[in-house]
Enzyme design. Structure first.
Site, PDB file in Angstrom:
ATOM      1  N   SER A   1       0.849  -1.190   0.000  1.00  0.00           N
ATOM      2  CA  SER A   1       0.000   0.000   0.000  1.00  0.00           C
ATOM      3  C   SER A   1       0.885   1.240   0.000  1.00  0.00           C
ATOM      4  O   SER A   1       2.047   1.184   0.421  1.00  0.00           O
ATOM      5  CB  SER A   1      -0.880   0.002   1.259  1.00  0.00           C
ATOM      6  OG  SER A   1      -1.489   1.264   1.462  1.00  0.00           O
TER       7      SER A   1
ATOM      8  N   TYR B   1       0.550   0.062  10.738  1.00  0.00           N
ATOM      9  CA  TYR B   1       0.068  -0.403   9.430  1.00  0.00           C
ATOM     10  C   TYR B   1       1.115  -0.128   8.350  1.00  0.00           C
ATOM     11  O   TYR B   1       1.413  -0.991   7.519  1.00  0.00           O
ATOM     12  CB  TYR B   1      -1.247   0.289   9.084  1.00  0.00           C
ATOM     13  CG  TYR B   1      -1.848  -0.170   7.768  1.00  0.00           C
ATOM     14  CD1 TYR B   1      -2.210  -1.503   7.569  1.00  0.00           C
ATOM     15  CD2 TYR B   1      -2.047   0.730   6.722  1.00  0.00           C
ATOM     16  CE1 TYR B   1      -2.761  -1.923   6.365  1.00  0.00           C
ATOM     17  CE2 TYR B   1      -2.597   0.317   5.513  1.00  0.00           C
ATOM     18  CZ  TYR B   1      -2.947  -1.015   5.339  1.00  0.00           C
ATOM     19  OH  TYR B   1      -3.488  -1.430   4.144  1.00  0.00           O
TER      20      TYR B   1
END
Length: 326
Positions: free
Chosen positions: A163, A189
């Site tokens: 990501s 994350y």
């Protein structure tokens, strides 16, 4: 041995006939995949479900490991050639049980597409004691691939979903589990998404000579179950939804979001570019460490840095007891 400079060279921009709005079906069209075998994590919702549908339509038999097998079976009831087996990606013992059953089958594997993940979750630990996002998003997938590595055929590909969140943090080797610094769900994350990209670098370095290649993929902005830990107020503040709950129109649909991972899994032009970070069915080059504009795309060097990939590999081998393609 591949160097970071080699990875930077491989990451040079590459445009294709596909783009931001390309669908999973469009990427798969024209590829002869009949009779192949795939494993897709997260394959019963969002991007994973669209990935499984596209592969199944192309004649691929797909194994979907699932923590919620009932939900998975229901979601995939109308998709032919799909098998669901139990697995909790956040529990290494559960992953080991799944991979043992796959090895017992002995069926060769052509594709592993690691879609599943957690995002911006509250601070918690896996059963083995790892920070949950790192333990689930990276170590779980490392253990999955490690457990089935001997079944990967010449020509197999492994795709790890990363990501642009990798911009938020390199892998924090000195404090992976936030034991000495305050927990930040977005830094955690980001670290896990950098780890996903570095896993592709390390795996490709070990498998490339055997015809086994690995890639990481950023699917784009999509509203899926991944946002389940985000309160509505945060989604509004980030302009990911409007007051009526509608997704930002700039976001991709799940079918569009699934396209880049499938492109990485099938594109012949990537054969000589193992380990690269893909987005919008293309490569967009390396961006500076202080680059913050997500709209331009590109990968931070820390996510394709070979020494970091090797250090992460050592951590992962120690954590899982597995050394894929050693």
């Amino acid at each position: 041995m591949v160097t970071t400079q080699d990875m930077i060279a491989r990451q040079q921009p590459l445009e294709t006939a596909f783009g931001y709005r390309t669908s999973a079906a469009e990427v798969i069209a024209g590829h002869d995949l009949a009779g192949k075998r795939a494993i897709v994590t997260g394959g019963y919702s969002g991007l994973g479900l669209e990935t499984v549908k596209a592969l199944a339509d192309a004649g691929v038999s797909v194994l979907v490991p699932a923590r919620r097998t009932d939900a998975a079976s229901a979601a995939l009831a109308d998709v032919l050639g799909v098998e669901v087996r139990p697995m909790d990606l956040g529990d290494l013992d559960s992953v080991a049980a799944l991979t043992a059953s796959v090895r017992e089958d002995g069926t060769p594997i052509d594709l592993v597409i690691n879609v599943a993940g957690v995002m911006a979750s509250p601070h918690q630990r896996t059963p083995q004691g790892w920070e949950w996002q790192f333990g689930t998003n990276h170590l779980g997938h490392f253990a999955l691939v490690g457990g089935v590595a001997d079944l990967l055929v010449d020509g197999a590909r492994v795709v790890s979903y990363s990501s642009t969140a990798h911009y938020r943090s390199p892998v924090r080797f000195d404090d992976l589990d936030f034991e000495t610094t305050p927990y930040d769900p977005w830094i955690a994350y980001g670290q896990s998404k950098t780890a996903n990209a570095l896993f592709a670098v390390g795996l490709d370095a070990r498998g490339g000579a055997r015809g086994i290649h690995a890639y990481s993929a950023h699917p784009g902005g999509i509203m899926t179950d991944l946002q389940r830990h985000m309160p509505r107020e945060e989604l509004l503040a980030r302009q990911w939804i409007d007051e009526e709950g509608n997704p930002n129109p700039l976001f991709k649909t799940p079918a569009e979001g699934a396209s880049t991972g499938l492109w990485a899994a099938t594109a012949p032009e990537l054969i000589t570019r193992g380990g690269v970070y893909c987005e919008d069915c293309s490569l967009k080059g390396v961006v500076p460490p202080d680059h913050a504009d997500l709209r331009t795309g590109g990968v931070k060097e820390w996510a394709i840095d070979v020494p970091s990939a090797e250090r992460l590999w050592e951590v992962s081998v120690e954590a899982t007891g597995l050394d894929p393609l050693a």
